[in-house]
Design a protein around this motif. Structure first.
Motif, short mmCIF file in Angstrom:
data_model
loop_
_atom_site.label_atom_id
_atom_site.label_comp_id
_atom_site.label_asym_id
_atom_site.label_seq_id
_atom_site.Cartn_x
_atom_site.Cartn_y
_atom_site.Cartn_z
N GLY A 124 0.81 -1.21 0.00
CA GLY A 124 0.00 0.00 0.00
C GLY A 124 0.85 1.26 0.00
N ALA A 125 1.93 1.25 0.79
CA ALA A 125 2.83 2.40 0.83
C ALA A 125 3.49 2.64 -0.52
CB ALA A 125 3.90 2.20 1.91
N LEU A 126 3.84 1.55 -1.21
CA LEU A 126 4.44 1.68 -2.54
C LEU A 126 3.46 2.32 -3.52
CD1 LEU A 126 6.63 1.09 -4.65
CD2 LEU A 126 5.67 -1.22 -4.89
N ALA A 127 2.25 1.81 -3.57
CA ALA A 127 1.24 2.36 -4.49
C ALA A 127 0.94 3.82 -4.15
CB ALA A 127 -0.04 1.54 -4.42
N TYR A 128 0.84 4.12 -2.86
CA TYR A 128 0.53 5.49 -2.44
C TYR A 128 1.64 6.45 -2.86
CZ TYR A 128 -0.40 9.51 0.52
OH TYR A 128 -0.62 10.80 0.98
N ASN A 129 2.88 6.03 -2.73
CA ASN A 129 3.98 6.92 -3.08
C ASN A 129 4.05 7.19 -4.58
OD1 ASN A 129 6.15 7.83 -0.87
ND2 ASN A 129 5.17 5.94 -0.19
N LEU A 167 3.37 6.77 6.94
CA LEU A 167 3.31 5.38 6.49
C LEU A 167 4.66 4.69 6.66
CD1 LEU A 167 1.16 5.64 3.21
CD2 LEU A 167 0.53 4.51 5.35
N ALA A 168 5.74 5.43 6.38
CA ALA A 168 7.07 4.85 6.54
C ALA A 168 7.36 4.55 8.00
CB ALA A 168 8.12 5.80 5.97
N LEU A 169 6.95 5.45 8.89
CA LEU A 169 7.13 5.20 10.33
C LEU A 169 6.34 3.97 10.77
CD1 LEU A 169 6.96 8.82 11.81
CD2 LEU A 169 8.91 7.25 11.94
#
Length: 325
Positions: free
Chosen positions: A18-23, A78-80
């Motif tokens: 999800g973090a990948l797609a969001y970025n 999200l990274a945290l």
């Protein structure tokens, strides 16, 4: 690769993907900020916006720039969360921890580069040559961030560690391919900036090149011609690399992702040609950038699969039977 809490590991995998797609979406929105000239929407203030935390009665450019800062801030959160969850559910030494920490570090660096750009006034209509340098660095960091998030997602999903030792020629081929793709992206960022600042005039692409090297042309205009040249060079190398890796690391995954990379290169080259022919409209620039992100992620995936696959065994010629005289 197992995690210490298998049930929670599913959430780690989902969060990483999800973090990948969001970025990727954040990157595209950042391009909208550049295309619309809204980079100075918060003035020369950072991290504040026009000297305040939340702008009051903002203009459209301020809304666009401030929303980009908010979406970028959510990337940091999200990274945290990715770091915290990876340390919570995986065992010590699990590669997902390293990937999450690297992703967080690159997101922090991403914000700092953006802040420097604002504080130095390298936004909106600035034609300072330093803006081209910062834009290239920004893109390189962005690609590295996507690569770190992708590897984190693979590891969080149970993928194997990278094997760098004893990879020989395969590692060298992959390293050169990744560097060329990264440099190509940096050159593309400078070219996109040039297309924004120096609206293409009527005429053929050859006429544009002549103007880019005219007496009044600046450094950013001079650099625009490098991107298409690098695109041909890099694409040719990557296609050759795919064939070499299929021989050195024969596996279904390497074949599948190698063919996917060739396909993406073909689509991207077509998009790049259309971008030039149509004189870089906003929608085409966004499409070109999205395909650049996809091409980078597919290249990283191919590299990961190749460096996780067993090496091909050298063929041995059958021994000839002796002949009695």
């Amino acid at each position: 690769m197992a995690v210490s809490r298998p049930g929670a590991g599913v959430w780690l995998s989902r969060l990483a993907w999800g973090a990948l797609a969001y970025n990727v979406l954040v990157i595209l929105w950042g391009a909208v900020v550049r295309i619309t000239g809204a980079g100075a929407g918060c003035g020369d203030h950072w991290p504040l916006c026009n000297g305040v935390v939340v702008p009051q009665s903002p203009a459209l450019h301020t809304v666009i720039e401030f929303s980009h800062r908010l979406t970028s801030g959510l990337s940091g959160l999200l990274a945290l969360a990715l770091v915290g969850l990876s340390f919570l559910v995986t065992a010590k030494g699990h590669p997902a921890r390293l990937g999450a920490l690297l992703s967080l570090a690159l997101i922090v660096l991403e914000g700092l580069v953006g802040g420097v750009q604002v504080l130095l006034g390298l936004t909106a209509d600035s034609t300072d040559p330093a803006r081209g340098l910062v834009q290239g660095v920004h893109l390189a960091n962005t690609f590295l961030l996507l690569g770190a998030l992708l590897l984190t997602a693979f590891w969080a999903s149970g993928g194997p560690k990278l094997r760098l030792r004893g990879q020989g020629r395969a590692l060298g081929l992959i390293a050169l391919g990744l560097v060329l793709t990264l440099v190509l992206g940096m050159a593309g960022a400078v070219t996109a900036l040039g297309d924004l600042l120096f609206t293409p005039a009527p005429g053929t692409p050859l006429d544009t090149v002549r103007r880019d090297f005219g007496a009044t042309a600046g450094l950013i205009e001079n650099l625009r011609v490098i991107h298409p040249m690098l695109a041909v060079l890099t694409s040719t190398y990557l296609i050759w690399m795919v064939g070499a890796l299929r021989r050195l690391r024969p596996s279904p995954e390497v074949t599948r992702w190698g063919l996917a990379l060739i396909g993406v290169i073909g689509v991207q080259m077509l998009a790049g040609s259309l971008n030039v022919a149509l004189k870089a409209p906003a929608w085409m620039q966004l499409t070109h950038l999205f395909l650049a992100c996809v091409m980078w992620l597919v290249t990283v995936t191919l590299a990961y699969r190749a460096l996780s696959a067993p090496a091909a065994r050298p063929s041995v010629a059958p021994a000839r039977a002796g002949v009695n005289v």
